[in-house]
Design a protein around this motif. Structure first.
Motif, PDB file in Angstrom:
ATOM      1  N   HIS A 466       0.823  -1.210   0.000  1.00 48.90           N
ATOM      2  CA  HIS A 466       0.000   0.000   0.000  1.00 48.90           C
ATOM      3  C   HIS A 466       0.860   1.265   0.000  1.00 48.90           C
ATOM      4  N   GLU A 467       1.903   1.295   0.811  1.00 47.64           N
ATOM      5  CA  GLU A 467       2.722   2.493   0.918  1.00 47.64           C
ATOM      6  C   GLU A 467       3.495   2.739  -0.374  1.00 47.64           C
ATOM      7  N   ARG A 470       1.048   3.936  -3.062  1.00 42.30           N
ATOM      8  CA  ARG A 470       0.601   5.298  -2.797  1.00 42.30           C
ATOM      9  C   ARG A 470       1.677   6.303  -3.195  1.00 42.30           C
ATOM     10  N   ARG A 471       2.931   5.955  -2.971  1.00 47.00           N
ATOM     11  CA  ARG A 471       4.027   6.885  -3.238  1.00 47.00           C
ATOM     12  C   ARG A 471       4.364   6.957  -4.723  1.00 47.00           C
TER      13      ARG A 471
END
Length: 506
Positions: A466-467, A470-471
């Protein structure tokens, strides 16, 4: 004119056509500039709409300028993916003379026409549609899908099967085996061209009602916003808008004095603002432009005008607001890249002047190579006769339209949007602009964008984390688009060079 035999616009006979065209463009620029400077703070700083495609373009600028190793690595790898796709789908297909995959969509109407006649069922084979969907908010993609399926699948089928008495010309012209392109053209012309305008007006009413407090507060706060308000007050912006609209109307009246003056006056002064308002909101929420049908042609049609001149005027010459969505998007990009808004407009003026000079030069160059249309320019050879026939169909009023269709469509859609904004929005997000945008988007693209949004929301975050997603999500999309664009550009350039070598007998 001798200019046609010489195939050049550098001829005295072209002086006035070029002059009038540029005057209309300047007047439209003034109107759109005023609208942009009013709507930008409303949508960017008060309502804070996401403008998904602005994120992609800003990420492309930032990545190429700053070259941060982590983002640049993701960007380059993604661009290679776009290059590979474009190479096999576009470049190799051009070299072989046939397409490896059906472009721009896979037509499935032959599989469904027996039980869903008239339904535009297919799926886009253009990867950019899928990739762009990854940055479109999921609620927006969902409502675009609902709007698209409701009109182009269920609406088309029901008007043929359940309500054939309302659109007899559509029922008469439909034939099994027509395919997506033919069904799209005929159903738009015979059924949806007037309702789509009505849908746009319904969205405008709801948008103004929803944002009434924001509009008032934005106009009151314009004087305090730095970057332009110290020079341009709301009164000046309003004056510029009226100046551009009135000037375009007067120029039109000079060219076509036998057409009622009040019609272009209302459209230029009134609908230009409505057009900019709803189209910019649609782009800000969904990342997809809302293209309304040709309101000018419909206005001339219903006016009962018997002449010719008014039919030859393009909609953009009188009705403004078409550039506003793109300009507000660029102002969002300017904010993300720490650029001043007015610097964008300074660059825009410079680019316009340069584009005109080079555009005329390119036109003369291409025209001198071969007549237009001709086999040298197959798109013009295919499209221009179709456009001429379509214009003649309008001028002779071979298309049968009624004003009742507009009011019925407006009332039904306004009721749907009000129910959604007042009731449905209490339980789940409701996006009126996305729903209306979907009604102008045929299912192959709406389905692909929805699946892309699903992948971007649920699949890639689980696979890549997820991180991480997202980035780097925007970097992935921006890189892929850039890579595909490069290969397509190289292919077009190569095609021009190849054609230029065999035009001459030696």
């Amino acid at each position: 004119s001798e200019a046609y035999r010489l195939r050049t616009i550098f001829h005295p006979d072209y002086f006035y056509p070029i002059l009038y065209a540029n005057l209309f463009t300047i007047f439209s620029f003034i109107m759109d500039f005023a609208l942009t400077m009013i709507l930008a703070p409303l949508y960017l700083r008060v309502e804070r709409l996401p403008f998904p495609m602005a994120l992609v373009e800003a990420e492309m600028c930032i990545t190429l300028a700053e070259r941060r190793p982590d983002r640049f690595r993701v960007f380059i790898v993604s661009s290679l993916g776009g290059m590979l796709y474009a190479f096999f789908v576009h470049f190799v297909s051009t070299a072989l003379g046939f397409s490896l995959v059906p472009l721009p969509f896979w037509d499935l109407t032959s599989l469904t026409e027996s039980y869903m006649p008239g339904a535009l069922i297919g799926i886009s084979t253009e990867a950019m549609t899928w990739v762009v969907g990854m940055v479109v908010p999921f609620p927006a993609a969902f409502y675009m899908l609902i709007g698209s399926l409701g009109i182009w699948i269920f609406g088309n089928t029901f008007t043929l099967t359940l309500f054939p008495q309302f659109f007899p010309l559509w029922v008469r012209e439909y034939r099994p085996g027509m395919g997506i392109s033919a069904i799209w053209q005929r159903s738009l012309l015979r059924v949806w061209i007037v309702p789509q305008i009505a849908f746009g007006f319904a969205l405008a009413v709801v948008s103004i009602f929803k944002a009434r407090k924001s509009i008032i507060s934005t106009i009151e706060a314009l004087r305090e916003l730095r970057g332009y308000s110290a020079v341009l007050s709301p009164k000046i912006l309003l004056g510029l808008y009226i100046l551009g609209a009135v000037s375009s109307v007067l120029l039109f009246h000079y060219l076509v004095p036998d057409f009622p003056l009040w019609i272009p006056a209302i459209l230029s002064l009134g609908f230009s603002a409505v057009n900019g308002l709803i189209a910019t909101r649609a782009l800000g929420e969904t990342g997809t432009s809302l293209l309304l049908p040709d309101l000018w042609t419909l206005s001339v049609y219903f006016s009962g005008y018997k002449g010719v001149g008014a039919w030859l005027i393009q909609q953009g010459m009188l009705i403004g607001g078409y550039a506003v969505p793109g300009w507000v998007t660029n102002m969002k990009i300017a904010e993300l890249t720490r650029t001043r808004w007015m610097d964008f407009f300074k660059a825009l003026v410079i680019v316009y002047i340069v584009q005109r000079l080079f555009g005329w030069t390119y036109l003369v160059f291409f025209w001198s190579m071969s007549p237009i249309p001709s086999v040298m320019y197959p798109a013009a050879q295919i499209q221009w006769p179709i456009q001429a026939i379509t214009q003649c169909v309008w001028m002779t009023r071979s298309i049968k339209l009624t004003q009742e269709t507009f009011f019925y469509a407006f009332g039904v859609m306004l009721a749907i949007l009000l129910v959604g904004e007042t009731l449905i929005s209490k339980f789940v997000p409701f996006l009126s602009a996305a729903l209306i945008t979907g009604t102008t988007l045929i299912p192959p693209y709406a389905i692909a964008m929805f699946i892309g949004s699903l992948i971007g929301r649920y699949v890639f975050p689980r696979i890549l984390g997820h991180e991480w997603w997202r980035r780097y999500r925007v970097s992935v999309v921006a890189g892929f688009i850039l890579g595909e664009s490069i290969i397509v550009g190289v292919g077009v350039a190569g095609s021009l060079l190849a054609r230029a070598t065999w035009v001459w007998p030696w």
